[in-house]
Design a protein around this motif. Structure first.
Motif, PDB file in Angstrom:
ATOM      1  N   GLU A  60       0.842  -1.065  -0.049  1.00 50.77           N
ATOM      2  CA  GLU A  60       0.164  -0.035   0.020  1.00 50.77           C
ATOM      3  C   GLU A  60       0.768   1.106   0.013  1.00 50.77           C
ATOM      4  N   THR A  61       2.060   1.421   0.709  1.00 48.71           N
ATOM      5  CA  THR A  61       2.808   2.352   0.795  1.00 48.71           C
ATOM      6  C   THR A  61       3.616   2.622  -0.404  1.00 48.71           C
ATOM      7  N   GLU A  62       3.837   1.565  -0.996  1.00 51.81           N
ATOM      8  CA  GLU A  62       4.571   1.840  -2.404  1.00 51.81           C
ATOM      9  C   GLU A  62       3.553   1.981  -3.635  1.00 51.81           C
ATOM     10  N   ARG A  63       2.455   1.736  -3.310  1.00 53.27           N
ATOM     11  CA  ARG A  63       1.537   2.129  -4.601  1.00 53.27           C
ATOM     12  C   ARG A  63       0.963   3.541  -4.256  1.00 53.27           C
ATOM     13  N   GLN A  64       1.043   4.101  -2.910  1.00 50.87           N
ATOM     14  CA  GLN A  64       0.667   5.532  -2.944  1.00 50.87           C
ATOM     15  C   GLN A  64       2.022   6.273  -3.009  1.00 50.87           C
ATOM     16  N   ASN A  65       2.915   5.919  -3.109  1.00 52.53           N
ATOM     17  CA  ASN A  65       4.406   6.705  -3.730  1.00 52.53           C
ATOM     18  C   ASN A  65       4.500   6.443  -5.132  1.00 52.53           C
ATOM     19  N   LYS A  66       3.867   5.563  -5.554  1.00 48.04           N
ATOM     20  CA  LYS A  66       3.975   5.207  -7.113  1.00 48.04           C
ATOM     21  C   LYS A  66       5.279   4.863  -7.390  1.00 48.04           C
ATOM     22  N   ARG A  67       5.934   3.995  -6.752  1.00 49.85           N
ATOM     23  CA  ARG A  67       7.233   3.405  -6.831  1.00 49.85           C
ATOM     24  C   ARG A  67       7.307   2.363  -8.028  1.00 49.85           C
ATOM     25  N   PRO A  68       8.245   2.553  -8.978  1.00 50.14           N
ATOM     26  CA  PRO A  68       8.102   1.582  -9.953  1.00 50.14           C
ATOM     27  C   PRO A  68       8.458   0.401  -9.746  1.00 50.14           C
ATOM     28  N   GLU A  69       9.167  -0.104  -8.533  1.00 53.27           N
ATOM     29  CA  GLU A  69       9.672  -1.468  -8.076  1.00 53.27           C
ATOM     30  C   GLU A  69       8.711  -2.375  -7.668  1.00 53.27           C
ATOM     31  N   HIS A  70       7.397  -1.702  -7.529  1.00 49.82           N
ATOM     32  CA  HIS A  70       6.095  -2.535  -6.981  1.00 49.82           C
ATOM     33  C   HIS A  70       5.872  -3.664  -7.862  1.00 49.82           C
ATOM     34  N   LYS A  71       5.725  -4.930  -7.068  1.00 52.80           N
ATOM     35  CA  LYS A  71       5.499  -6.220  -7.702  1.00 52.80           C
ATOM     36  C   LYS A  71       4.171  -6.840  -7.153  1.00 52.80           C
ATOM     37  N   GLY A  72       3.416  -6.080  -6.370  1.00 60.38           N
ATOM     38  CA  GLY A  72       2.009  -6.730  -5.747  1.00 60.38           C
ATOM     39  C   GLY A  72       2.255  -7.182  -4.599  1.00 60.38           C
ATOM     40  N   TYR A  73       1.207  -7.825  -3.976  1.00 60.08           N
ATOM     41  CA  TYR A  73       0.949  -8.378  -2.895  1.00 60.08           C
ATOM     42  C   TYR A  73       1.708  -9.596  -2.472  1.00 60.08           C
ATOM     43  N   SER A  74       2.105  -9.816  -1.147  1.00 61.20           N
ATOM     44  CA  SER A  74       2.367 -11.130  -0.635  1.00 61.20           C
ATOM     45  C   SER A  74       1.530 -12.405  -0.847  1.00 61.20           C
ATOM     46  N   VAL A  75       2.138 -13.427  -0.884  1.00 65.67           N
ATOM     47  CA  VAL A  75       1.281 -14.557  -0.990  1.00 65.67           C
ATOM     48  C   VAL A  75       1.530 -15.620   0.176  1.00 65.67           C
ATOM     49  N   GLU A  76       0.437 -16.091   0.878  1.00 64.02           N
ATOM     50  CA  GLU A  76       0.641 -16.583   1.992  1.00 64.02           C
ATOM     51  C   GLU A  76       0.269 -18.037   1.746  1.00 64.02           C
ATOM     52  N   HIS A  77       1.162 -19.092   2.343  1.00 63.23           N
ATOM     53  CA  HIS A  77       0.915 -20.342   2.066  1.00 63.23           C
ATOM     54  C   HIS A  77       0.864 -21.292   3.450  1.00 63.23           C
ATOM     55  N   GLN A  78      -0.104 -22.023   3.502  1.00 62.96           N
ATOM     56  CA  GLN A  78      -0.419 -22.902   4.703  1.00 62.96           C
ATOM     57  C   GLN A  78       0.641 -24.184   4.780  1.00 62.96           C
ATOM     58  N   LEU A  79       1.270 -24.385   6.030  1.00 57.57           N
ATOM     59  CA  LEU A  79       2.149 -25.363   6.061  1.00 57.57           C
ATOM     60  C   LEU A  79       1.733 -26.919   6.347  1.00 57.57           C
ATOM     61  N   TYR A  80       1.733 -27.514   5.405  1.00 56.78           N
ATOM     62  CA  TYR A  80       1.260 -28.949   5.817  1.00 56.78           C
ATOM     63  C   TYR A  80       2.202 -29.631   6.805  1.00 56.78           C
ATOM     64  N   ARG A  81       3.491 -29.836   6.171  1.00 57.35           N
ATOM     65  CA  ARG A  81       4.365 -30.386   7.322  1.00 57.35           C
ATOM     66  C   ARG A  81       5.840 -30.071   6.584  1.00 57.35           C
ATOM     67  N   ILE A  82       6.731 -30.255   7.614  1.00 55.43           N
ATOM     68  CA  ILE A  82       8.101 -30.307   7.152  1.00 55.43           C
ATOM     69  C   ILE A  82       8.571 -31.750   7.416  1.00 55.43           C
ATOM     70  N   PHE A  83       9.316 -32.414   6.365  1.00 54.06           N
ATOM     71  CA  PHE A  83       9.766 -33.587   6.245  1.00 54.06           C
ATOM     72  C   PHE A  83      11.315 -33.502   6.268  1.00 54.06           C
ATOM     73  N   TYR A  84      11.912 -34.159   7.400  1.00 55.34           N
ATOM     74  CA  TYR A  84      13.390 -34.022   7.447  1.00 55.34           C
ATOM     75  C   TYR A  84      13.965 -35.404   7.140  1.00 55.34           C
ATOM     76  N   TYR A  85      14.916 -35.640   6.302  1.00 55.57           N
ATOM     77  CA  TYR A  85      15.584 -37.105   5.832  1.00 55.57           C
ATOM     78  C   TYR A  85      16.792 -37.026   6.349  1.00 55.57           C
ATOM     79  N   ASP A  86      17.247 -38.091   7.028  1.00 54.74           N
ATOM     80  CA  ASP A  86      18.567 -38.296   7.650  1.00 54.74           C
ATOM     81  C   ASP A  86      18.728 -39.852   7.972  1.00 54.74           C
ATOM     82  N   CYS A  87      19.929 -39.917   8.443  1.00 55.43           N
ATOM     83  CA  CYS A  87      20.246 -40.932   9.169  1.00 55.43           C
ATOM     84  C   CYS A  87      20.862 -41.050  10.337  1.00 55.43           C
ATOM     85  N   GLU A  88      20.834 -42.220  11.387  1.00 55.87           N
ATOM     86  CA  GLU A  88      21.143 -42.130  12.742  1.00 55.87           C
ATOM     87  C   GLU A  88      22.901 -42.173  12.591  1.00 55.87           C
TER      88      GLU A  88
END
Length: 251
Positions: free
Chosen positions: A54-82
């Protein structure tokens, strides 16, 4: 909101972790687990926060690339060996060594325990193959081939015990296929720099999954870049190497 699964190649992560997280307070298992978790959660937000937009849109900055995108975490899988916990003898001195008491083994076991306490983290543990034996470190081999070292000068520190992981790559591939075919997620993020996962990446993309690779700022093979939907690293960037001053030739 799309669902995201994050898959972490443990051996790759720990190797890159030592190179990127260089502060003394980052050397503990607790800090490593926390930094991994933070790194993964950072993938759930892409782009710029709405307030900044919103701040960048009001200031009309040319580097504006839009809103952020939020994702929902399903799970973090960690792979390794003992870690290796057997006893062996050094190749030169013939002294006995108990690898279960090594710093690496102690660190990894504590690190795995810390990861188990994190929310939505699942450990996928493989196993170590039979030990092939002691081999000379690649750096030392080069010195021997160059004539800088002789075999008689070798010490125990010039050798490493060759041990390979088993079933880890297979578990990653199976989980990618399962997440894809069962439509559990819309996006898969793989923390790795290995081209062995190309078949899994191709499968996920064919089924409409957004497949992102996090190589932790490591260069990846060109054929791997061709078969992913994007590359993004959320860990600290490596410190730039000091430039070697060029020598000027005076005629």
């Amino acid at each position: 909101m799309s669902r995201t699964a994050i898959l972490v190649d443990g051996a790759f992560f720990l190797k890159r972790y030592k190179a990127l997280y260089t502060k003394p307070e980052d050397n503990t298992p607790e800090a490593a687990a926390k930094n991994l978790y933070t790194m993964c959660l950072s993938h759930l937000t892409e782009g710029r926060p709405q307030k900044r937009y919103e701040t960048e849109r009001q200031n009309k900055r040319p580097e504006h690339k839009g809103y952020s995108v939020e994702h929902q975490l399903y799970r973090i899988f960690y792979y390794d060996c003992e870690p290796l916990d057997k006893k062996h003898h050094y190749p030169i001195s013939k002294k006995a060594v108990d690898f279960s008491k090594s710093e690496t083994a102690i660190f990894r076991k504590a690190f795995f325990d810390c990861l188990k306490e994190q929310r939505k983290v699942a450990l996928r543990m493989g196993h170590l193959s039979e030990i092939s034996g002691w081999i000379i470190k690649p750096r030392v081999q080069k010195e021997i081939f160059a004539g800088k070292r002789t075999y008689a000068s070798l010490t125990d520190d010039d050798f490493i015990l060759e041990v390979k992981q088993k079933t880890v790559d297979m578990k990653i591939g199976l989980d990618v296929a399962s997440l894809t075919y069962k439509k559990f997620v819309d996006q898969i993020i793989l923390v790795s720099g290995d081209a062995d996962f190309l078949p899994a990446a191709k499968l996920a993309r064919r089924e409409g999954i957004d497949f992102i690779l996090d190589p932790m700022h490591k260069d990846i093979p060109a054929n791997l870049s061709e078969h992913i939907d994007g590359k993004r690293s959320t860990c600290p960037k490596p410190k730039p190497r000091p430039k070697t001053p060029k020598l000027e030739v005076v005629n």
